[in-house]
Motif scaffolding. Sequence first.
Motif, PDB file in Angstrom:
ATOM      1  N   GLY A   7       0.756  -1.097  -0.330  1.00 28.71           N
ATOM      2  CA  GLY A   7       0.247   0.324  -0.181  1.00 28.71           C
ATOM      3  C   GLY A   7       1.016   1.398   0.064  1.00 28.71           C
ATOM      4  O   GLY A   7       0.494   2.323   0.104  1.00 28.71           O
ATOM      5  N   GLY A   8       1.774   1.232  -0.202  1.00 31.55           N
ATOM      6  CA  GLY A   8       3.023   2.474  -0.462  1.00 31.55           C
ATOM      7  C   GLY A   8       2.527   3.716  -1.467  1.00 31.55           C
ATOM      8  O   GLY A   8       3.385   4.535  -1.490  1.00 31.55           O
ATOM      9  N   ALA A   9       2.379   3.462  -2.272  1.00 29.92           N
ATOM     10  CA  ALA A   9       1.247   4.533  -3.138  1.00 29.92           C
ATOM     11  C   ALA A   9      -0.019   5.306  -2.127  1.00 29.92           C
ATOM     12  O   ALA A   9      -0.587   6.292  -3.371  1.00 29.92           O
ATOM     13  CB  ALA A   9       1.072   3.948  -4.670  1.00 29.92           C
ATOM     14  N   GLY A  10       0.066   5.046  -1.358  1.00 30.49           N
ATOM     15  CA  GLY A  10      -0.736   5.707  -0.804  1.00 30.49           C
ATOM     16  C   GLY A  10      -0.845   6.430   0.105  1.00 30.49           C
ATOM     17  O   GLY A  10       0.560   6.837   0.154  1.00 30.49           O
ATOM     18  N   PHE A  11      -1.439   7.403   0.885  1.00 26.44           N
ATOM     19  CA  PHE A  11      -1.127   9.149   1.164  1.00 26.44           C
ATOM     20  C   PHE A  11      -0.105   8.322   2.432  1.00 26.44           C
ATOM     21  O   PHE A  11       1.403   8.609   2.599  1.00 26.44           O
ATOM     22  CB  PHE A  11      -2.333   9.611   2.141  1.00 26.44           C
ATOM     23  N   ILE A  12      -0.501   7.108   3.444  1.00 23.50           N
ATOM     24  CA  ILE A  12       0.130   7.389   4.807  1.00 23.50           C
ATOM     25  C   ILE A  12       2.295   6.699   3.963  1.00 23.50           C
ATOM     26  O   ILE A  12       2.334   6.840   4.305  1.00 23.50           O
ATOM     27  CB  ILE A  12      -0.006   6.679   5.335  1.00 23.50           C
ATOM     28  N   GLY A  13       1.424   5.376   3.307  1.00 26.16           N
ATOM     29  CA  GLY A  13       2.905   3.857   2.362  1.00 26.16           C
ATOM     30  C   GLY A  13       3.976   5.777   1.845  1.00 26.16           C
ATOM     31  O   GLY A  13       4.586   5.410   2.408  1.00 26.16           O
ATOM     32  N   SER A  14       3.241   6.704   1.164  1.00 31.75           N
ATOM     33  CA  SER A  14       4.110   7.337   0.292  1.00 31.75           C
ATOM     34  C   SER A  14       4.986   8.021   0.895  1.00 31.75           C
ATOM     35  O   SER A  14       6.624   8.313   1.450  1.00 31.75           O
ATOM     36  CB  SER A  14       3.192   8.188  -0.528  1.00 31.75           C
ATOM     37  N   HIS A  15       4.316   8.776   1.866  1.00 34.06           N
ATOM     38  CA  HIS A  15       5.122   9.313   3.227  1.00 34.06           C
ATOM     39  C   HIS A  15       6.193   8.759   3.608  1.00 34.06           C
ATOM     40  O   HIS A  15       6.942   9.467   3.815  1.00 34.06           O
ATOM     41  CB  HIS A  15       3.915  10.222   4.202  1.00 34.06           C
ATOM     42  N   SER A  37      -2.146   5.930  -5.561  1.00 36.11           N
ATOM     43  CA  SER A  37      -1.939   7.154  -6.220  1.00 36.11           C
ATOM     44  C   SER A  37      -0.341   7.253  -7.376  1.00 36.11           C
ATOM     45  O   SER A  37       0.229   7.082  -6.158  1.00 36.11           O
ATOM     46  CB  SER A  37      -2.561   8.439  -6.629  1.00 36.11           C
ATOM     47  N   VAL A  38       0.058   6.936  -8.726  1.00 40.37           N
ATOM     48  CA  VAL A  38       0.884   7.392  -9.227  1.00 40.37           C
ATOM     49  C   VAL A  38       2.339   8.158  -8.166  1.00 40.37           C
ATOM     50  O   VAL A  38       2.932   8.670  -8.256  1.00 40.37           O
ATOM     51  CB  VAL A  38       1.299   7.067 -10.416  1.00 40.37           C
ATOM     52  N   GLU A  39       0.711   9.353  -8.787  1.00 41.04           N
ATOM     53  CA  GLU A  39       1.026  10.988  -8.326  1.00 41.04           C
ATOM     54  C   GLU A  39       1.718  10.897  -6.472  1.00 41.04           C
ATOM     55  O   GLU A  39       2.776  12.053  -6.811  1.00 41.04           O
ATOM     56  CB  GLU A  39       0.042  12.047  -8.207  1.00 41.04           C
ATOM     57  N   ASN A  40       0.909  10.047  -5.798  1.00 40.71           N
ATOM     58  CA  ASN A  40       1.866  10.045  -4.350  1.00 40.71           C
ATOM     59  C   ASN A  40       3.536   9.917  -4.150  1.00 40.71           C
ATOM     60  O   ASN A  40       4.427   9.867  -3.901  1.00 40.71           O
ATOM     61  CB  ASN A  40       0.843   9.457  -3.488  1.00 40.71           C
ATOM     62  N   ILE A  41       3.795   9.005  -4.966  1.00 42.11           N
ATOM     63  CA  ILE A  41       5.465   8.683  -5.296  1.00 42.11           C
ATOM     64  C   ILE A  41       6.160   9.073  -6.434  1.00 42.11           C
ATOM     65  O   ILE A  41       7.339   8.428  -6.176  1.00 42.11           O
ATOM     66  CB  ILE A  41       5.264   6.794  -5.064  1.00 42.11           C
ATOM     67  N   ARG A  42       5.180   9.602  -7.233  1.00 37.81           N
ATOM     68  CA  ARG A  42       6.262  10.298  -8.442  1.00 37.81           C
ATOM     69  C   ARG A  42       7.921  11.205  -8.123  1.00 37.81           C
ATOM     70  O   ARG A  42       8.314  10.747  -8.589  1.00 37.81           O
ATOM     71  CB  ARG A  42       5.245  10.992  -9.861  1.00 37.81           C
ATOM     72  N   HIS A  43       7.184  11.813  -7.423  1.00 34.66           N
ATOM     73  CA  HIS A  43       8.773  12.652  -6.658  1.00 34.66           C
ATOM     74  C   HIS A  43       9.681  11.363  -6.014  1.00 34.66           C
ATOM     75  O   HIS A  43      11.455  11.716  -6.323  1.00 34.66           O
ATOM     76  CB  HIS A  43       8.599  13.864  -5.837  1.00 34.66           C
ATOM     77  N   LEU A  44       9.802  10.003  -5.768  1.00 32.91           N
ATOM     78  CA  LEU A  44      10.917   9.053  -5.600  1.00 32.91           C
ATOM     79  C   LEU A  44      11.084   7.829  -6.523  1.00 32.91           C
ATOM     80  O   LEU A  44      11.980   7.599  -5.809  1.00 32.91           O
ATOM     81  CB  LEU A  44      10.042   8.366  -4.325  1.00 32.91           C
ATOM     82  N   LYS A  45      10.389   8.009  -7.476  1.00 31.40           N
ATOM     83  CA  LYS A  45      11.184   7.561  -8.658  1.00 31.40           C
ATOM     84  C   LYS A  45      12.618   7.505  -8.723  1.00 31.40           C
ATOM     85  O   LYS A  45      12.397   6.081  -9.499  1.00 31.40           O
ATOM     86  CB  LYS A  45      10.332   7.185 -10.247  1.00 31.40           C
ATOM     87  N   ALA A  46      12.585   8.418  -8.815  1.00 30.80           N
ATOM     88  CA  ALA A  46      14.424   8.976  -9.750  1.00 30.80           C
ATOM     89  C   ALA A  46      15.363   8.122  -8.661  1.00 30.80           C
ATOM     90  O   ALA A  46      16.367   8.387  -8.890  1.00 30.80           O
ATOM     91  CB  ALA A  46      14.202  10.497  -9.611  1.00 30.80           C
ATOM     92  N   ASN A  47      15.027   7.885  -7.729  1.00 31.18           N
ATOM     93  CA  ASN A  47      15.657   7.927  -6.127  1.00 31.18           C
ATOM     94  C   ASN A  47      16.269   6.467  -6.370  1.00 31.18           C
ATOM     95  O   ASN A  47      15.182   5.385  -6.512  1.00 31.18           O
ATOM     96  CB  ASN A  47      14.974   7.353  -4.702  1.00 31.18           C
TER      97      ASN A  47
END
Length: 186
Positions: A7-15, A37-47
């Motif tokens: 559930g890592g792309a959810g609000f809590i999971g992404s944070h 949502s992919v939007e919740n993790i988009r900024h993490l994908k480059a890591n």
Amino acid sequence: MRYLITGGAGFIGSHLSETLLNRGDEVFVLDDLSTGSVENIRHLKANPRFHYIFDSIMNKHLLAEMVDECDVVFHLAAAVGVRLIVESPVRTIETNVHGTQFVLDAASKKKKLVFAAAASGLPSFPMAFDAHATSCAIAEPHPTIKVSTATNNMERCMKLPPQELSVKSYAADTTVTSVARLTPVT
């Protein structure tokens, strides 16, 4: 450390992913995007320490592989939302109860630490779980609930949220290291 967040792309999971990455940890996310949502993790994908797969916790083989890669599992995946629960009660039960059982089973086989959370709309039931005990400590006013080792004693657990019901009924037959409820810090 290496963490799996279901559930890592959810609000809590992404944070949580972002926080762990900022600490220097490696994060693996498994999410079917049913509510995340992919939007919740988009900024993490480059890591380079961030890895994600869009699939379900019901995929037992993939789940087992991902658990094997990690030191700790944060189980946040759940079928949530009033509309989904009303329109698809069987799917909700399958995902929340059986999905949690699959996570616990995979973690148990590899002796991994598991942190599980119930949906935020449910009452708070902080839990302390010992794999070798036959009870789970529930914060007051709820007394400790005994778990039958012979059968899933549903009658004693009827008031509990599905994820916690799964943990309690499953606990008697496995060796999960720990399960704790995540609660917000204010």
